[in-house]
Motif scaffolding. Structure first.
Motif, PDB file in Angstrom:
ATOM      1  N   ARG A 167       0.842  -1.194   0.000  1.00 56.58           N
ATOM      2  CA  ARG A 167       0.000   0.000   0.000  1.00 56.58           C
ATOM      3  C   ARG A 167       0.887   1.257   0.000  1.00 56.58           C
ATOM      4  O   ARG A 167       0.626   2.215  -0.714  1.00 56.58           O
ATOM      5  CB  ARG A 167      -0.863  -0.044   1.264  1.00 56.58           C
ATOM      6  CG  ARG A 167      -1.896   0.997   1.376  1.00 56.58           C
ATOM      7  CD  ARG A 167      -2.935   0.557   2.393  1.00 56.58           C
ATOM      8  NE  ARG A 167      -2.360  -0.196   3.497  1.00 56.58           N
ATOM      9  CZ  ARG A 167      -2.038   0.326   4.676  1.00 56.58           C
ATOM     10  NH1 ARG A 167      -2.206   1.614   4.908  1.00 56.58           N
ATOM     11  NH2 ARG A 167      -1.558  -0.434   5.643  1.00 56.58           N
ATOM     12  N   GLU A 168       1.936   1.214   0.805  1.00 55.83           N
ATOM     13  CA  GLU A 168       2.819   2.373   0.889  1.00 55.83           C
ATOM     14  C   GLU A 168       3.426   2.707  -0.480  1.00 55.83           C
ATOM     15  O   GLU A 168       3.462   3.864  -0.892  1.00 55.83           O
ATOM     16  CB  GLU A 168       3.921   2.047   1.900  1.00 55.83           C
ATOM     17  CG  GLU A 168       4.560   3.261   2.502  1.00 55.83           C
ATOM     18  CD  GLU A 168       5.803   2.892   3.312  1.00 55.83           C
ATOM     19  OE1 GLU A 168       5.860   1.752   3.848  1.00 55.83           O
ATOM     20  OE2 GLU A 168       6.714   3.729   3.382  1.00 55.83           O
ATOM     21  N   ALA A 169       3.866   1.652  -1.183  1.00 59.46           N
ATOM     22  CA  ALA A 169       4.488   1.864  -2.494  1.00 59.46           C
ATOM     23  C   ALA A 169       3.462   2.377  -3.510  1.00 59.46           C
ATOM     24  O   ALA A 169       3.752   3.280  -4.307  1.00 59.46           O
ATOM     25  CB  ALA A 169       5.110   0.559  -2.980  1.00 59.46           C
ATOM     26  N   TYR A 170       2.256   1.804  -3.469  1.00 62.24           N
ATOM     27  CA  TYR A 170       1.211   2.286  -4.388  1.00 62.24           C
ATOM     28  C   TYR A 170       0.833   3.727  -4.073  1.00 62.24           C
ATOM     29  O   TYR A 170       0.684   4.550  -4.969  1.00 62.24           O
ATOM     30  CB  TYR A 170      -0.037   1.395  -4.305  1.00 62.24           C
ATOM     31  CG  TYR A 170      -0.016   0.216  -5.261  1.00 62.24           C
ATOM     32  CD1 TYR A 170       0.017   0.412  -6.648  1.00 62.24           C
ATOM     33  CD2 TYR A 170      -0.066  -1.090  -4.790  1.00 62.24           C
ATOM     34  CE1 TYR A 170       0.016  -0.670  -7.522  1.00 62.24           C
ATOM     35  CE2 TYR A 170      -0.062  -2.182  -5.661  1.00 62.24           C
ATOM     36  CZ  TYR A 170      -0.022  -1.964  -7.026  1.00 62.24           C
ATOM     37  OH  TYR A 170      -0.021  -3.029  -7.890  1.00 62.24           O
ATOM     38  N   ASP A 171       0.633   4.007  -2.774  1.00 51.64           N
ATOM     39  CA  ASP A 171       0.258   5.368  -2.394  1.00 51.64           C
ATOM     40  C   ASP A 171       1.257   6.373  -2.949  1.00 51.64           C
ATOM     41  O   ASP A 171       0.884   7.414  -3.473  1.00 51.64           O
ATOM     42  CB  ASP A 171       0.224   5.504  -0.854  1.00 51.64           C
ATOM     43  CG  ASP A 171      -1.050   4.917  -0.265  1.00 51.64           C
ATOM     44  OD1 ASP A 171      -1.996   4.656  -1.029  1.00 51.64           O
ATOM     45  OD2 ASP A 171      -1.099   4.706   0.970  1.00 51.64           O
ATOM     46  N   LYS A 172       2.505   6.029  -2.840  1.00 45.33           N
ATOM     47  CA  LYS A 172       3.560   6.962  -3.253  1.00 45.33           C
ATOM     48  C   LYS A 172       3.431   7.293  -4.753  1.00 45.33           C
ATOM     49  O   LYS A 172       3.359   8.453  -5.135  1.00 45.33           O
ATOM     50  CB  LYS A 172       4.926   6.359  -2.950  1.00 45.33           C
ATOM     51  CG  LYS A 172       6.064   7.312  -3.202  1.00 45.33           C
ATOM     52  CD  LYS A 172       7.408   6.678  -2.844  1.00 45.33           C
ATOM     53  CE  LYS A 172       8.544   7.397  -3.528  1.00 45.33           C
ATOM     54  NZ  LYS A 172       8.693   7.066  -4.940  1.00 45.33           N
ATOM     55  N   VAL A 173       3.378   6.256  -5.596  1.00 46.17           N
ATOM     56  CA  VAL A 173       3.331   6.547  -7.044  1.00 46.17           C
ATOM     57  C   VAL A 173       1.971   7.081  -7.486  1.00 46.17           C
ATOM     58  O   VAL A 173       1.901   7.926  -8.373  1.00 46.17           O
ATOM     59  CB  VAL A 173       3.720   5.349  -7.939  1.00 46.17           C
ATOM     60  CG1 VAL A 173       5.208   5.238  -8.060  1.00 46.17           C
ATOM     61  CG2 VAL A 173       3.080   4.051  -7.531  1.00 46.17           C
ATOM     62  N   PHE A 174       0.906   6.582  -6.883  1.00 54.65           N
ATOM     63  CA  PHE A 174      -0.422   7.071  -7.298  1.00 54.65           C
ATOM     64  C   PHE A 174      -0.607   8.542  -6.895  1.00 54.65           C
ATOM     65  O   PHE A 174      -1.176   9.324  -7.646  1.00 54.65           O
ATOM     66  CB  PHE A 174      -1.539   6.202  -6.694  1.00 54.65           C
ATOM     67  CG  PHE A 174      -1.700   4.852  -7.374  1.00 54.65           C
ATOM     68  CD1 PHE A 174      -0.844   4.445  -8.394  1.00 54.65           C
ATOM     69  CD2 PHE A 174      -2.736   3.991  -7.008  1.00 54.65           C
ATOM     70  CE1 PHE A 174      -1.003   3.199  -9.019  1.00 54.65           C
ATOM     71  CE2 PHE A 174      -2.908   2.750  -7.626  1.00 54.65           C
ATOM     72  CZ  PHE A 174      -2.034   2.352  -8.628  1.00 54.65           C
ATOM     73  N   ASN A 175      -0.117   8.899  -5.711  1.00 59.10           N
ATOM     74  CA  ASN A 175      -0.235  10.307  -5.300  1.00 59.10           C
ATOM     75  C   ASN A 175       0.580  11.215  -6.212  1.00 59.10           C
ATOM     76  O   ASN A 175       0.151  12.300  -6.578  1.00 59.10           O
ATOM     77  CB  ASN A 175       0.210  10.494  -3.845  1.00 59.10           C
ATOM     78  CG  ASN A 175      -0.832   9.957  -2.878  1.00 59.10           C
ATOM     79  OD1 ASN A 175      -2.014   9.840  -3.231  1.00 59.10           O
ATOM     80  ND2 ASN A 175      -0.417   9.606  -1.676  1.00 59.10           N
ATOM     81  N   GLU A 176       1.746  10.718  -6.565  1.00 58.31           N
ATOM     82  CA  GLU A 176       2.619  11.467  -7.463  1.00 58.31           C
ATOM     83  C   GLU A 176       1.891  11.709  -8.806  1.00 58.31           C
ATOM     84  O   GLU A 176       1.904  12.807  -9.349  1.00 58.31           O
ATOM     85  CB  GLU A 176       3.855  10.587  -7.695  1.00 58.31           C
ATOM     86  CG  GLU A 176       5.102  11.283  -8.149  1.00 58.31           C
ATOM     87  CD  GLU A 176       6.218  10.248  -8.427  1.00 58.31           C
ATOM     88  OE1 GLU A 176       6.163   9.118  -7.894  1.00 58.31           O
ATOM     89  OE2 GLU A 176       7.119  10.591  -9.193  1.00 58.31           O
TER      90      GLU A 176
END
Ligand code: ZN
Length: 499
Positions: A167-176
């Protein structure tokens, strides 16, 4: 070869024979089986899959894998065998943690939810699906608890579809991505461009089929190692690298949709057809990472297929096949296939707003798994997210929460892989430009197979033997980032829409 390795390979070969028969029956069932042939096919499939399941979860197979994973045996193995016995042991240990009666009830619930979802969609009534969705959520939560007792359930699901993702990795790229994409889409849609009415016509199905063949050939799909079929929902199926099949749907009222389905499935198939021969029949012989797989289909579909230059060498041939397109100039065609519109249905969305459809689903899944949101409130939550990201509110559940089948079989954590694939694509594009030159020029000159070859060498030949993070690191030399795809979107649509 040690006795253990020999016996392990024998069991794998037996399973491959059974799976081959299973695939043949499944393909037949989806493409040409008469309606009343269902029972025979379905019984046969159940029998074969039970046999495979018995073999791969047997005590004998488990013991063999444990032996092959001991330091002494493991060191003697080839790199491919090392990968396979490690992965197989991990899978069998995961599966053996699930009680057999729970597994059975899970499969039954999946089937029932699948039927209920279809009924609900047809009747446009969420209440038909709601109790089944609740069951699938509860059972998926229990399933991951058995499979991965020490992990965060949603992280475990995400990892199941794309190894290494959390989730942390997805959050990072999706927010970007969101940060740059939301304002860009606002600017594009503010242009209020009109759709070209020349596409509101009836087109020839035989011409669509011929165009499919042309496109598949053009991008590098091998008809010696593959074939095509017709189904309601397009899909790709691989027997081995020597037999990979794609299906498509053809529509009189939509001339471009089957073209893009062909290119998309073709991208999946080219991946599988080019897995190194030595991996055939092994656990690494087909790519099991969905983000990575989707990055190939979407690269062909969007980065290449929605580039005007892709069509330069073939557009006249397509106009010959479908004469109604003679009234459509290449520029008009290009505008049509890149027409951006906030719309309700994910599968019909353009490449830019598509990203937001996935973000909507990802955020709802997080609500389900982290905040235990109530199933009855999901349609409202769906509509609120659609309003938040796309500025539109579905008028009915078929236009909203009921459109996709994924949740009916418990595939939570699957949706984000689509968007991750797109994010990888931006990174490949950057690298290809660096190593092969401007893709506009390559495509315009009809040298698309140079790009296919690049992907074969860098990604396809490894099958599953390289994990997604290793692939991205090896191919792009850096961690996953949304910046390259944002740059691609911004440059392309600024020009196309005169922003
Ligand atoms: Zn796909």
């Amino acid at each position: 070869m040690s006795e253990a390795l020999k016996r392990y390979k024998e069991i794998i070969a037996e399973c491959n024979n059974l799976s081959h028969a299973q695939n043949t029956i499944y393909w037949d069932m989806e493409t040409i089986m008469p309606k009343e042939g269902f029972k025979g096919h379905s019984d046969s499939l159940t029998y074969l899959s039970t046999e495979v399941f018995k073999k791969t979860t047997s005590d004998e197979f488990y013991e063999l894998l444990k032996t092959l994973n001991t330091k002494e045996e493991f060191e003697k193995l080839s790199d491919i065998d090392k990968y396979c016995v490690k992965e197989d042991l991990k899978d069998i240990e995961r599966d053996r943690r699930v009680p057999a009666d729970f597994f059975e009830s899970f499969v039954r619930a999946q089937n029932e939810a699948g039927v209920a979802w279809q009924d609900a969609k047809k009747a446009n009534d969420f209440s038909i699906f709601a109790p089944h969705l609740k069951t699938m959520i509860d059972m998926t939560k229990r399933m991951v608890k058995y499979q991965y007792p020490d992990e965060d359930p949603y992280d475990a699901l995400l990892d199941q579809y794309e190894e290494g993702m959390t989730r942390e990795a997805y959050d990072k790229v999706f927010n970007e991505l969101k940060e740059g994409l939301v304002p860009l889409i606002k600017k594009i849609t503010a242009c209020n461009k009109k759709e070209n009415s020349k596409f509101n016509d009836t087109f020839s199905i035989p011409a669509e089929k011929e165009t499919e063949k042309l496109l598949l050939n053009y991008i590098g799909f091998s008809f010696d190692k593959g074939t095509t079929g017709e189904t309601e929902h397009p899909f790709t199926m691989e027997f081995s690298s020597k037999d990979v099949r794609v299906s498509n749907h053809f529509r009189e009222d939509d001339v471009t949709d089957p073209m893009f389905s062909a290119i998309h499935e073709g991208g999946h198939a080219i991946f599988e057809q080019n897995v190194s021969e030595e991996l055939d029949g092994t656990t690494a012989g087909s790519c099991k990472y969905l983000g990575l797989h989707e990055s190939q289909s979407r690269f062909y579909e969007n980065i290449l297929g929605r580039n005007k230059n892709f069509w330069v060498p073939i557009y006249e041939k397509i106009q010959e096949i479908e004469p109604k397109l003679k009234a459509v100039s290449l520029d008009e065609f290009y505008e049509k296939i890149n027409f951006v519109k906030n719309s309700f249905i994910r599968t019909a969305a353009d490449e830019v707003t598509y990203c937001l459809h996935i973000i909507v689903r990802y955020e709802i899944e997080k609500e389900i798994f982290l905040n235990n949101v109530d199933v009855d409130s999901l349609p409202k939550l769906w509509n609120e997210k659609m309003q938040e990201y796309l500025g539109i509110t579905p008028s009915c559940p078929a236009e909203g929460i009921l459109q996709d089948m994924h949740w009916s079989d418990g595939s939570f954590g699957y949706f984000p892989t689509y968007l991750l694939g797109t994010i990888y694509d931006g990174m490949y594009l950057e690298k290809i430009t660096e190593e092969l030159g401007d893709i506009d020029v390559i495509l315009k000159e009809g040298r698309i197979l140079e790009i296919t070859k690049w992907l074969n060498e860098k990604i396809h030949k490894y099958g599953s033997s390289r994990k997604p993070k290793e692939v991205i690191k090896a191919v792009c030399g850096k961690e996953v980032s949304a910046q390259p795809i944002l740059k691609y979107f911004t440059e392309k649509y600024t020009k196309l829409y005169n922003l």
